[in-house]
Write an enzyme that holds these catalytic residues in place. Sequence first.
Site, PDB file in Angstrom:
ATOM      1  N   GLU A   1     -12.141 -12.524   0.154  1.00  0.00           N
ATOM      2  CA  GLU A   1     -10.695 -12.367  -0.051  1.00  0.00           C
ATOM      3  C   GLU A   1      -9.918 -13.481   0.654  1.00  0.00           C
ATOM      4  O   GLU A   1      -8.995 -14.068   0.092  1.00  0.00           O
ATOM      5  CB  GLU A   1     -10.217 -11.003   0.492  1.00  0.00           C
ATOM      6  CG  GLU A   1     -10.517  -9.815  -0.399  1.00  0.00           C
ATOM      7  CD  GLU A   1      -9.579  -9.725  -1.603  1.00  0.00           C
ATOM      8  OE1 GLU A   1      -8.772 -10.630  -1.822  1.00  0.00           O
ATOM      9  OE2 GLU A   1      -9.686  -8.712  -2.338  1.00  0.00           O
TER      10      GLU A   1
ATOM     11  N   CYS B   1       5.442  -1.013  -3.802  1.00  0.00           N
ATOM     12  CA  CYS B   1       5.249   0.437  -3.587  1.00  0.00           C
ATOM     13  C   CYS B   1       6.486   1.158  -3.051  1.00  0.00           C
ATOM     14  O   CYS B   1       6.707   2.317  -3.369  1.00  0.00           O
ATOM     15  CB  CYS B   1       4.037   0.701  -2.706  1.00  0.00           C
ATOM     16  SG  CYS B   1       4.146   0.020  -1.047  1.00  0.00           S
TER      17      CYS B   1
ATOM     18  N   LYS C   1      -6.844  -6.560   3.364  1.00  0.00           N
ATOM     19  CA  LYS C   1      -6.086  -5.332   3.603  1.00  0.00           C
ATOM     20  C   LYS C   1      -6.913  -4.166   3.095  1.00  0.00           C
ATOM     21  O   LYS C   1      -7.225  -4.078   1.908  1.00  0.00           O
ATOM     22  CB  LYS C   1      -4.740  -5.380   2.881  1.00  0.00           C
ATOM     23  CG  LYS C   1      -3.957  -4.088   3.029  1.00  0.00           C
ATOM     24  CD  LYS C   1      -2.567  -4.195   2.484  1.00  0.00           C
ATOM     25  CE  LYS C   1      -1.852  -2.855   2.580  1.00  0.00           C
ATOM     26  NZ  LYS C   1      -0.476  -2.931   2.086  1.00  0.00           N
TER      27      LYS C   1
ATOM     28  N   SER D   1       0.818   1.330  11.639  1.00  0.00           N
ATOM     29  CA  SER D   1       1.564   2.518  12.043  1.00  0.00           C
ATOM     30  C   SER D   1       0.687   3.608  12.653  1.00  0.00           C
ATOM     31  O   SER D   1       1.074   4.236  13.643  1.00  0.00           O
ATOM     32  CB  SER D   1       2.320   3.072  10.832  1.00  0.00           C
ATOM     33  OG  SER D   1       1.427   3.362   9.771  1.00  0.00           O
TER      34      SER D   1
ATOM     35  N   CYS E   1       1.525  -0.047  -5.920  1.00  0.00           N
ATOM     36  CA  CYS E   1       1.923  -1.419  -5.587  1.00  0.00           C
ATOM     37  C   CYS E   1       2.025  -2.327  -6.804  1.00  0.00           C
ATOM     38  O   CYS E   1       2.232  -3.532  -6.675  1.00  0.00           O
ATOM     39  CB  CYS E   1       0.938  -2.002  -4.570  1.00  0.00           C
ATOM     40  SG  CYS E   1       0.793  -0.979  -3.084  1.00  0.00           S
TER      41      CYS E   1
ATOM     42  N   ARG F   1       3.901   5.289   5.556  1.00  0.00           N
ATOM     43  CA  ARG F   1       4.347   5.785   4.249  1.00  0.00           C
ATOM     44  C   ARG F   1       5.487   6.776   4.402  1.00  0.00           C
ATOM     45  O   ARG F   1       6.300   6.932   3.496  1.00  0.00           O
ATOM     46  CB  ARG F   1       3.157   6.341   3.472  1.00  0.00           C
ATOM     47  CG  ARG F   1       2.226   5.179   3.096  1.00  0.00           C
ATOM     48  CD  ARG F   1       1.017   5.586   2.301  1.00  0.00           C
ATOM     49  NE  ARG F   1       0.118   4.439   2.163  1.00  0.00           N
ATOM     50  CZ  ARG F   1      -1.126   4.501   1.726  1.00  0.00           C
ATOM     51  NH1 ARG F   1      -1.626   5.665   1.358  1.00  0.00           N
ATOM     52  NH2 ARG F   1      -1.865   3.417   1.627  1.00  0.00           N
TER      53      ARG F   1
ATOM     54  N   ARG G   1      -4.916   4.199  -3.168  1.00  0.00           N
ATOM     55  CA  ARG G   1      -4.898   2.753  -3.365  1.00  0.00           C
ATOM     56  C   ARG G   1      -6.301   2.127  -3.358  1.00  0.00           C
ATOM     57  O   ARG G   1      -6.447   0.927  -3.220  1.00  0.00           O
ATOM     58  CB  ARG G   1      -4.046   2.094  -2.275  1.00  0.00           C
ATOM     59  CG  ARG G   1      -2.602   2.606  -2.178  1.00  0.00           C
ATOM     60  CD  ARG G   1      -1.698   1.538  -1.591  1.00  0.00           C
ATOM     61  NE  ARG G   1      -0.476   2.034  -0.991  1.00  0.00           N
ATOM     62  CZ  ARG G   1       0.548   2.594  -1.666  1.00  0.00           C
ATOM     63  NH1 ARG G   1       0.474   2.751  -2.975  1.00  0.00           N
ATOM     64  NH2 ARG G   1       1.618   3.002  -1.010  1.00  0.00           N
TER      65      ARG G   1
ATOM     66  N   CYS H   1       5.935  -6.416  -1.923  1.00  0.00           N
ATOM     67  CA  CYS H   1       5.133  -5.362  -2.547  1.00  0.00           C
ATOM     68  C   CYS H   1       6.067  -4.511  -3.382  1.00  0.00           C
ATOM     69  O   CYS H   1       7.284  -4.569  -3.211  1.00  0.00           O
ATOM     70  CB  CYS H   1       4.432  -4.504  -1.492  1.00  0.00           C
ATOM     71  SG  CYS H   1       3.092  -3.502  -2.202  1.00  0.00           S
TER      72      CYS H   1
ATOM     73  N   TYR I   1       4.509  -2.732  16.190  1.00  0.00           N
ATOM     74  CA  TYR I   1       5.700  -1.943  16.524  1.00  0.00           C
ATOM     75  C   TYR I   1       5.902  -1.882  18.036  1.00  0.00           C
ATOM     76  O   TYR I   1       6.942  -1.419  18.498  1.00  0.00           O
ATOM     77  CB  TYR I   1       5.560  -0.530  15.931  1.00  0.00           C
ATOM     78  CG  TYR I   1       5.274  -0.558  14.438  1.00  0.00           C
ATOM     79  CD1 TYR I   1       6.302  -0.800  13.524  1.00  0.00           C
ATOM     80  CD2 TYR I   1       3.978  -0.411  13.940  1.00  0.00           C
ATOM     81  CE1 TYR I   1       6.042  -0.882  12.160  1.00  0.00           C
ATOM     82  CE2 TYR I   1       3.705  -0.487  12.578  1.00  0.00           C
ATOM     83  CZ  TYR I   1       4.741  -0.723  11.702  1.00  0.00           C
ATOM     84  OH  TYR I   1       4.474  -0.815  10.351  1.00  0.00           O
TER      85      TYR I   1
ATOM     86  N   LYS J   1      -5.902  -6.360   8.174  1.00  0.00           N
ATOM     87  CA  LYS J   1      -5.116  -5.146   8.385  1.00  0.00           C
ATOM     88  C   LYS J   1      -5.903  -3.932   7.962  1.00  0.00           C
ATOM     89  O   LYS J   1      -6.466  -3.967   6.860  1.00  0.00           O
ATOM     90  CB  LYS J   1      -3.832  -5.259   7.555  1.00  0.00           C
ATOM     91  CG  LYS J   1      -2.952  -4.042   7.581  1.00  0.00           C
ATOM     92  CD  LYS J   1      -1.818  -4.218   6.634  1.00  0.00           C
ATOM     93  CE  LYS J   1      -1.071  -2.888   6.573  1.00  0.00           C
ATOM     94  NZ  LYS J   1      -0.179  -2.825   5.467  1.00  0.00           N
TER      95      LYS J   1
END
Length: 324
Positions: free
Chosen positions: A233, A122, A195, A274, A130, A205, A217, A120, A313, A248
């Site tokens: 998609e 970004c 996404k 996140s 992006c 971010r 976005r 990406c 994570y 996501k």
Amino acid sequence: MAFPTTRMRRLRASEPIRRMVRETSLSPDDFIYPLFVTHGQGIRSEIGSMPGVFQLSIDEMVKELAEVTSLGIPGILLFGLPATKDAIGSEAYDDEGIIQKAVRAVKDRYPDLVVVTDVCLCEYTDHGHCGIVQGSRVLNDPTLELLAKTALSHAVAGADVVAPSDMMDGRVAAIRKVLDDEGYESTIIMAYSAKYSSAFYGPFREAAESAPKFGDRQGYQMDPANAREALREVALDIEEGADIVMVKPALAYLDVIRAVRERFDLPLAAYNVSGEYAMIKAAAARGWLDERRVVMESLTAMRRAGADLILTYFAKDVARWLGG
Ligand code: PBG
């Protein structure tokens, strides 16, 4: 036959019985652990909104991998923090860029670890979008060439999997073509296919220093209200050559995971993002939730919905809890 002949509680009577009839399992094999890599040495800087997650310099990242591999986690996902940002995200496709260096360092020490790179712009653009920006528009077609260059440079550095997360139309085909033309036909593409434009990316971010400087976005990421569109998609990404598709975020989109699972046979990944991590960490820190049980329940739900792989994570924690 109903009650009293049928008693659902019979199969819940003890943990061994419950284990025998359990439909969904979690294993370290299912996890991909995301890491944020930065230039410099000896850097280990915790992200405020993601306790336990760090921006790491390459030397520190390599140290971290000893634990990741010993826990049986098969793969990592790398995000990079560039030294400089500009309008066209130059460091994203620079052979001396942070990701390219990090991939070489990982492959040098851990050749068998599956290295996935986020493709990406970004993190690398000064405007934080992006793709290439003209006025207030994010241009699709001119961005494809830069994404393809980025993916190729990751493959050349040794990445096993490239994972485009930009949501430009046609990027999977553009990446597949350049990889094949340059002799990287074995490089895997894991597409962030469905996404969504999600507020759950907030902490990321901060971690990746990639918030857009103007606008948002919504012009390229999906509308959270749409599920059928996700199937379109995914179908397009498969047609363009994706090997693995992704939904996501995960927790608020379990219906989408289920719908994709039912329609398509490719390996399906879910990104436990996140914000999902931060919510659990924040509540657990206040003693409001039992972290371990909530994490296990959430990740199990993603697998139950139909995800094969989970980017999370929590990967190290869960692998430890599973006794890995
Ligand atoms: C880059 C990218 C983002 C995430 C993964 N790749 C952020 C975004 O689209 O703004 C989010 C990951 C997370 O929140 O954990 N485009």
